[in-house]
Design a protein around this motif. Structure first.
Motif, PDB file in Angstrom:
ATOM      1  N   HIS A  48       0.868  -1.178   0.000  1.00 38.90           N
ATOM      2  CA  HIS A  48       0.000   0.000   0.000  1.00 38.90           C
ATOM      3  C   HIS A  48       0.906   1.229   0.000  1.00 38.90           C
ATOM      4  O   HIS A  48       1.670   1.442   0.929  1.00 38.90           O
ATOM      5  CB  HIS A  48      -0.890  -0.002   1.233  1.00 38.90           C
ATOM      6  CG  HIS A  48      -1.962   1.037   1.196  1.00 38.90           C
ATOM      7  ND1 HIS A  48      -3.200   0.813   1.721  1.00 38.90           N
ATOM      8  CD2 HIS A  48      -2.000   2.301   0.709  1.00 38.90           C
ATOM      9  CE1 HIS A  48      -3.951   1.890   1.561  1.00 38.90           C
ATOM     10  NE2 HIS A  48      -3.233   2.810   0.946  1.00 38.90           N
ATOM     11  N   GLN A  53      -1.771  -1.090  -3.993  1.00 34.43           N
ATOM     12  CA  GLN A  53      -2.907  -0.217  -3.676  1.00 34.43           C
ATOM     13  C   GLN A  53      -2.286   1.147  -3.411  1.00 34.43           C
ATOM     14  O   GLN A  53      -1.251   1.229  -2.758  1.00 34.43           O
ATOM     15  CB  GLN A  53      -3.621  -0.710  -2.417  1.00 34.43           C
ATOM     16  CG  GLN A  53      -4.556   0.283  -1.775  1.00 34.43           C
ATOM     17  CD  GLN A  53      -5.874   0.410  -2.512  1.00 34.43           C
ATOM     18  OE1 GLN A  53      -6.425  -0.602  -2.926  1.00 34.43           O
ATOM     19  NE2 GLN A  53      -6.362   1.611  -2.681  1.00 34.43           N
ATOM     20  N   ASN A  87      -8.989   2.812   2.772  1.00 31.62           N
ATOM     21  CA  ASN A  87      -8.440   1.608   2.144  1.00 31.62           C
ATOM     22  C   ASN A  87      -7.570   0.766   3.072  1.00 31.62           C
ATOM     23  O   ASN A  87      -7.047  -0.259   2.647  1.00 31.62           O
ATOM     24  CB  ASN A  87      -7.593   1.992   0.923  1.00 31.62           C
ATOM     25  CG  ASN A  87      -8.415   2.608  -0.168  1.00 31.62           C
ATOM     26  OD1 ASN A  87      -9.503   2.148  -0.471  1.00 31.62           O
ATOM     27  ND2 ASN A  87      -7.895   3.673  -0.759  1.00 31.62           N
ATOM     28  N   LYS A  91      -7.836  -1.410   5.508  1.00 33.84           N
ATOM     29  CA  LYS A  91      -8.097  -2.837   5.773  1.00 33.84           C
ATOM     30  C   LYS A  91      -8.680  -3.541   4.553  1.00 33.84           C
ATOM     31  O   LYS A  91      -9.384  -4.529   4.677  1.00 33.84           O
ATOM     32  CB  LYS A  91      -9.062  -2.963   6.940  1.00 33.84           C
ATOM     33  CG  LYS A  91      -8.540  -2.376   8.211  1.00 33.84           C
ATOM     34  CD  LYS A  91      -9.585  -2.412   9.299  1.00 33.84           C
ATOM     35  CE  LYS A  91      -9.101  -1.637  10.503  1.00 33.84           C
ATOM     36  NZ  LYS A  91     -10.137  -1.492  11.500  1.00 33.84           N
ATOM     37  N   ASN A  92      -8.325  -3.111   3.388  1.00 33.21           N
ATOM     38  CA  ASN A  92      -9.010  -3.532   2.181  1.00 33.21           C
ATOM     39  C   ASN A  92      -8.113  -4.217   1.162  1.00 33.21           C
ATOM     40  O   ASN A  92      -7.967  -3.691   0.061  1.00 33.21           O
ATOM     41  CB  ASN A  92      -9.657  -2.278   1.591  1.00 33.21           C
ATOM     42  CG  ASN A  92     -10.758  -2.587   0.612  1.00 33.21           C
ATOM     43  OD1 ASN A  92     -11.316  -3.654   0.606  1.00 33.21           O
ATOM     44  ND2 ASN A  92     -11.052  -1.615  -0.222  1.00 33.21           N
ATOM     45  N   PRO A  93      -7.524  -5.308   1.328  1.00 33.66           N
ATOM     46  CA  PRO A  93      -7.155  -6.030   2.557  1.00 33.66           C
ATOM     47  C   PRO A  93      -5.874  -5.454   3.148  1.00 33.66           C
ATOM     48  O   PRO A  93      -5.280  -4.548   2.569  1.00 33.66           O
ATOM     49  CB  PRO A  93      -6.910  -7.450   2.037  1.00 33.66           C
ATOM     50  CG  PRO A  93      -6.353  -7.232   0.666  1.00 33.66           C
ATOM     51  CD  PRO A  93      -7.074  -6.017   0.130  1.00 33.66           C
TER      52      PRO A  93
END
Length: 121
Positions: A6, A30, A41, A43-45
């Motif tokens: 991320h 991400q 975002n 925890k997404n995943p």
């Protein structure tokens, strides 16, 4: 299985280049342009690693790092802080980051640092 990173970076050009380069190394990426996007975002995943800029338009990457490291769900995930500011020791002290990379940076050096942390975790 692909590793998931991320990236939190407000500069669109830097974000695009880093994302493109990481995709070329077969990472799943991400990206978030600010703190608000990051929180939406987070925890997404959950990613395998966070790459976070310090200066963001609606907050501070050091606060993001502290949030990650104080959260039971994410405290084990490595965080690399990126900054054009060269005071690495103070940034690490304030953020509990696992690593620091100074901007501008060499993309191959960035990937080497990412791989080091992913192998250790």
């Amino acid at each position: 299985m692909k590793k998931y990173i991320h990236v939190v970076e407000d500069n669109e050009d830097i974000r695009y280049i880093v994302e493109f380069f990481l995709l070329d190394f077969d990472y799943e990426v991400q990206s978030s342009a600010n703190v608000k996007d990051f929180l939406a975002n987070m925890k997404n995943p959950l990613p395998d690693l966070y790459l976070v800029d310090v200066m963001l338009p609606d907050g501070n990457g050091l606060e993001i790092c502290s949030y990650i490291k104080n959260n039971d769900l994410s405290k084990h995930i490595p965080v690399i802080i990126m900054s054009a500011h060269s005071n690495e020791d103070e940034i690490r002290k304030e953020s509990a980051a696992d690593d620091f990379i100074s901007k501008p940076f060499d993309l191959n050096h960035l990937v080497a640092r990412i791989e080091k942390h992913l192998q250790a975790s």
